[in-house]
Design an enzyme around this catalytic site. Sequence first.
Site, PDB file in Angstrom:
ATOM      1  N   ARG A  43      -8.228  10.286 -25.753  1.00 46.70           N
ATOM      2  CA  ARG A  43      -7.182   9.848 -24.825  1.00 46.70           C
ATOM      3  C   ARG A  43      -7.407  10.370 -23.426  1.00 46.70           C
ATOM      4  O   ARG A  43      -7.256   9.642 -22.442  1.00 46.70           O
ATOM      5  CB  ARG A  43      -5.810  10.343 -25.298  1.00 46.70           C
ATOM      6  CG  ARG A  43      -5.214   9.436 -26.320  1.00 46.70           C
ATOM      7  CD  ARG A  43      -3.710   9.658 -26.388  1.00 46.70           C
ATOM      8  NE  ARG A  43      -3.200   8.948 -27.542  1.00 46.70           N
ATOM      9  CZ  ARG A  43      -1.928   8.884 -27.878  1.00 46.70           C
ATOM     10  NH1 ARG A  43      -1.029   9.523 -27.153  1.00 46.70           N
ATOM     11  NH2 ARG A  43      -1.558   8.208 -28.927  1.00 46.70           N
TER      12      ARG A  43
ATOM     13  N   GLU B 288      -1.475   6.708 -39.896  1.00 45.19           N
ATOM     14  CA  GLU B 288      -0.447   5.889 -39.275  1.00 45.19           C
ATOM     15  C   GLU B 288      -0.972   4.459 -39.167  1.00 45.19           C
ATOM     16  O   GLU B 288      -2.056   4.240 -38.619  1.00 45.19           O
ATOM     17  CB  GLU B 288      -0.228   6.433 -37.863  1.00 45.19           C
ATOM     18  CG  GLU B 288       1.203   6.651 -37.481  1.00 45.19           C
ATOM     19  CD  GLU B 288       1.281   7.380 -36.142  1.00 45.19           C
ATOM     20  OE1 GLU B 288       2.080   6.967 -35.318  1.00 45.19           O
ATOM     21  OE2 GLU B 288       0.500   8.356 -35.941  1.00 45.19           O
TER      22      GLU B 288
ATOM     23  N   ARG C  19      -4.788  10.909 -38.999  1.00 45.08           N
ATOM     24  CA  ARG C  19      -3.435  10.349 -39.009  1.00 45.08           C
ATOM     25  C   ARG C  19      -3.428   9.020 -39.769  1.00 45.08           C
ATOM     26  O   ARG C  19      -4.027   8.045 -39.324  1.00 45.08           O
ATOM     27  CB  ARG C  19      -2.950  10.092 -37.567  1.00 45.08           C
ATOM     28  CG  ARG C  19      -2.852  11.350 -36.715  1.00 45.08           C
ATOM     29  CD  ARG C  19      -1.557  12.108 -36.923  1.00 45.08           C
ATOM     30  NE  ARG C  19      -1.633  13.461 -36.372  1.00 45.08           N
ATOM     31  CZ  ARG C  19      -1.179  13.808 -35.163  1.00 45.08           C
ATOM     32  NH1 ARG C  19      -0.616  12.913 -34.381  1.00 45.08           N
ATOM     33  NH2 ARG C  19      -1.278  15.067 -34.759  1.00 45.08           N
TER      34      ARG C  19
ATOM     35  N   ARG D   2      -4.115   2.729 -28.104  1.00 47.65           N
ATOM     36  CA  ARG D   2      -4.244   4.172 -27.919  1.00 47.65           C
ATOM     37  C   ARG D   2      -4.089   4.986 -29.203  1.00 47.65           C
ATOM     38  O   ARG D   2      -3.900   6.196 -29.144  1.00 47.65           O
ATOM     39  CB  ARG D   2      -3.274   4.665 -26.839  1.00 47.65           C
ATOM     40  CG  ARG D   2      -1.811   4.421 -27.144  1.00 47.65           C
ATOM     41  CD  ARG D   2      -0.985   4.915 -25.961  1.00 47.65           C
ATOM     42  NE  ARG D   2       0.279   5.457 -26.386  1.00 47.65           N
ATOM     43  CZ  ARG D   2       1.028   6.249 -25.635  1.00 47.65           C
ATOM     44  NH1 ARG D   2       0.636   6.614 -24.448  1.00 47.65           N
ATOM     45  NH2 ARG D   2       2.178   6.683 -26.090  1.00 47.65           N
ATOM     46  N   HIS D   3      -4.186   4.344 -30.343  1.00 49.37           N
ATOM     47  CA  HIS D   3      -4.104   5.071 -31.615  1.00 49.37           C
ATOM     48  C   HIS D   3      -5.409   4.967 -32.398  1.00 49.37           C
ATOM     49  O   HIS D   3      -5.997   3.905 -32.487  1.00 49.37           O
ATOM     50  CB  HIS D   3      -2.969   4.518 -32.478  1.00 49.37           C
ATOM     51  CG  HIS D   3      -1.617   4.964 -32.035  1.00 49.37           C
ATOM     52  ND1 HIS D   3      -0.892   4.275 -31.098  1.00 49.37           N
ATOM     53  CD2 HIS D   3      -0.874   6.035 -32.396  1.00 49.37           C
ATOM     54  CE1 HIS D   3       0.260   4.908 -30.885  1.00 49.37           C
ATOM     55  NE2 HIS D   3       0.295   5.981 -31.653  1.00 49.37           N
TER      56      HIS D   3
ATOM     57  N   SER E 127       0.693  17.534 -25.719  1.00 51.43           N
ATOM     58  CA  SER E 127       2.042  17.870 -26.117  1.00 51.43           C
ATOM     59  C   SER E 127       2.010  19.327 -26.574  1.00 51.43           C
ATOM     60  O   SER E 127       1.087  19.740 -27.273  1.00 51.43           O
ATOM     61  CB  SER E 127       2.448  16.944 -27.264  1.00 51.43           C
ATOM     62  OG  SER E 127       3.839  16.935 -27.378  1.00 51.43           O
TER      63      SER E 127
ATOM     64  N   GLU F  28       0.780  10.106 -21.848  1.00 52.13           N
ATOM     65  CA  GLU F  28       0.782  11.467 -22.384  1.00 52.13           C
ATOM     66  C   GLU F  28      -0.613  11.853 -22.872  1.00 52.13           C
ATOM     67  O   GLU F  28      -1.228  11.125 -23.640  1.00 52.13           O
ATOM     68  CB  GLU F  28       1.788  11.535 -23.542  1.00 52.13           C
ATOM     69  CG  GLU F  28       1.939  12.896 -24.165  1.00 52.13           C
ATOM     70  CD  GLU F  28       1.362  12.973 -25.550  1.00 52.13           C
ATOM     71  OE1 GLU F  28       1.743  12.170 -26.402  1.00 52.13           O
ATOM     72  OE2 GLU F  28       0.510  13.849 -25.768  1.00 52.13           O
TER      73      GLU F  28
END
Lengths: 550, 550
Positions: free
Chosen positions: A524, A324, A322, A330-331, A476, A473
């Site tokens: 996670r 991002e 990712r 948490r990333h 998903s 979370e």
Amino acid sequence: MSEQEQQNQQQIADVTDKMEQVILDAEGKPLSKKALKKLEKEREKEQKKQERLAREAAERAAREAAEVDYATDNYGNAKLNMSQQQTNTKWTEIKELSAAMADQTVHIQARVQTSRPTGNKMCFLVLREGTATAQGLLVVNEDTISKQMVKFANSIPSESIVSITAIVVIPAEPIKSCTVGDIELHITKLFVISKVVTGLPFSIEDASYSKLDYEKDPTLNKVLLDTRLDNRVIDLRTIANNAIFKIQAAVGQLFREYLTEQKFTEIHTPKLISTASEGGSNVFQVTYFKRQAYLAQSPQLYKQACIAADFGRVYEIAPVFRAENANTYRHLTEYVGLDLECAFREHYHEIMYMIGDMFVYIFKNLEERWAHELEIVRKQYPSEPIKFDEKPLRLEFKDAIALLRKHGVEIGDLDDLSTPQERELGKLVKKEYGTDFYMLDKFPLGIRPFYTMPDPENPEYSNSYDFFLRGEEIMSGAQRIHDPVLLTERIKALEIDPSSLTDYIKGFEYGCPPHAGGGVGLERVVMFYLGIGNIRHTSLFPRDPKRVDP
Amino acid sequence: MSEQEQQNQQQIADVTDKMEQVILDAEGKPLSKKALKKLEKEREKEQKKQERLAREAAERAAREAAEVDYATDNYGNAKLNMSQQQTNTKWTEIKELSAAMADQTVHIQARVQTSRPTGNKMCFLVLREGTATAQGLLVVNEDTISKQMVKFANSIPSESIVSITAIVVIPAEPIKSCTVGDIELHITKLFVISKVVTGLPFSIEDASYSKLDYEKDPTLNKVLLDTRLDNRVIDLRTIANNAIFKIQAAVGQLFREYLTEQKFTEIHTPKLISTASEGGSNVFQVTYFKRQAYLAQSPQLYKQACIAADFGRVYEIAPVFRAENANTYRHLTEYVGLDLECAFREHYHEIMYMIGDMFVYIFKNLEERWAHELEIVRKQYPSEPIKFDEKPLRLEFKDAIALLRKHGVEIGDLDDLSTPQERELGKLVKKEYGTDFYMLDKFPLGIRPFYTMPDPENPEYSNSYDFFLRGEEIMSGAQRIHDPVLLTERIKALEIDPSSLTDYIKGFEYGCPPHAGGGVGLERVVMFYLGIGNIRHTSLFPRDPKRVDP
């Protein structure tokens, strides 16, 4: 310089300091001649004493040198292991040691975490192997352990690896500072097989303190997260880190155990892809020979292709990328995805509840089969074991919104939950239902990806779900649209360029069964399960926008 | 146009053709007036006959339309499954069906591979689910199966997915064309749940022929590899491909089973790395925010870091990226690496023999636990099961050279083996020792990576090994250098820039146990084990220099 020499020099320096103080007196003024003379005499006397001591030390050293070392065969630096020989030695691991083995002779290879001399006739070593530590002891005796051997033991740099022979002895008092505390190793042979030749950036002790330790003693050294990560090879040696990655491996193993039992097939989908699909942003670009390619930001489209190709039930454990620019606790830019996809006959709840059961299987087995590792981790990172029901709680999104509103949170019917709202919801659910783990079902369609199946009753909602652990979370998922017409409609409605998804849509034109699935971030799950506050602690060599090293 | 109308038109056309032939006669000259008149009459008669037939057909159609279809509840296109309902239906898989279930009513969801009408009162369907096929049958009866229902069954496009209810019946003769041939499904309900709406690029039958089939009938359609790969979602549906990827998953599962038993920990190392280490060439470049990064071409340095971090025994299953412009039958730019690394006490043979045992475990369990899938694959890709010993053969490199030379191969003592030489060696070993699987030990140091431990007896050789299957390399491994001084020396000797390896070398300065390991290419093992001639058949979505799609 020998220890004795150092002591002597220090004493001379001390006396000189004292004299200077006296000379200047308390008011800073020079003393009388008489007083000076007296001091001069005192100085000479001290000088002579020091000379005598130095002479004696030299004589002692000469004596020691002349003294026959009767233990030379029992210690030293081992030759570099190039697989010169194979003996039939039976090796023991530290964690296998127990009081039942008293008086046995064992052979062990382990790190020297610390060495601590007691006088010059005794030396204590803390030996470490994986998540286990034990105390080793050398005491000079008349035939096998010489003073030189004890001195050698004392000189071993921390974190060097030794090969020892020792007798298992039950100590008078259990050794609380070691994980294997009911025995002590009386070392009879000691060879260094890998010597640390450079200064450690921090000690394993400093890297092993818990919050509680710092509360008790705020003067303890702290090791910053970046220092740890810059020197991850050292940091990973703490018994807590060793245990964290055994638990990480366990989560993967249990995920597979459960899904294999459920007749899933493991797949390996490509990470190099030709188009930046699935929305398009946040993908890393790769130079692929004379063209550009991209790194897959999930196996979503490929695992669905496997369903269209009649694989029925598939899972994958693989890196997910990712791009991002998110610098949060948490990333990560690269993490391990536990993904699954499953054709079903009638209703996506078949799959959702199966995933729920899977997590229950993972949680239960972790507590039972990895109890030792959990105990080790919780010593450094204290946390309560999670609470969960045998049949996990299912909550509908709209009921969650109602629950939040009831407790004063302002949120629209179809709004996505922010991270703080998720956490608040977690607290409310824990209070109301007594569980740290639950499934949130029927998310609004508008906040889910284009391939999410709408709810047949209310098209503002969808057949999608998230799983939460300690209010965060961890998974998903959803029923996916398996009909090419509805899929194209949704792609257009969300203003995504359908040309980047041609192959994907075509897969459904060739016929595809109804299916659902989901994706978990391994780091996670481990982070929230263990209640550790930063995902970098549960990634072996974490990657974030600022870190791609080591 | 109805089938009946089509027939009528064809008959009129036939008569007209006949008349024109007659009019022009054999010599191409016009006939006499008398003859023409006779023909004209014949034509009128035929015309009337056709008109009558058409009238009758129309009447029949009208009757049929008026006829109550008593089976409308039993067939049709099902509504799109949006998880509208959950019934308590017990679903059966085709592979579970057997003669023991005779007379039972079963519910099945499966592909219609083909539908074949017999008259207009009967229809045969070949139903397929994963690696299993069975024959379905519909026969018009007076209460549940109407002509319309049979017509509907005949009209279902190949590869559509249906949901059926059927009675299990034992056929008079076993159905040889289906994998489940001892039963037949007498369908009572038939609903299409996913209809194929676009033309298939090739049929599953055409994609399923073996070499033998083509030898028997050279007119059979062939599907080129590129056509298969361009339409992989269809290609993967053949029962052979379904079985190949079950075997691929099995190899991973058995690899893990064995290593978990041996106390290995699974690790996940980063694929995004900061420097093009390990030699430097053949790495893909990635744009990483405002800098460049690279894709790891193996987990080598990181799995060794885990050994230096006291993980003891580690393995990883993860993608490996090679930017090698090699367009061969056995190279991919992205493949699945099965990697392991293991600290040892005394000798790297502890690890080499363990890896050998691991392969034996994999091979034995494949034959026993995946016999069904192997049988399916071998039907399309015939091959003999491999021969191997319980304790695998170990051959020294120098003895292999001697064996090759004895059989006329020219090769230097320290030369690397070319692929043809490896294959030749495989044949000679098979002849001499009767095994398809063996370990080649003690490779020349000069042809191995910089981190390979030299042989202590003869520094021209090294403590390294390859594993061979059917004459092709499937695993490469070695004892690694764990001493930073020797490592730096080797890096300099090979003229590699040591600055790119600073972190790596530092890991050893902090102390590291002796260790060895190796890496397997998953697709290669499966390819050579199954004796399939191209690695693209054993990669789900293969990547090569020319292919990054689909």
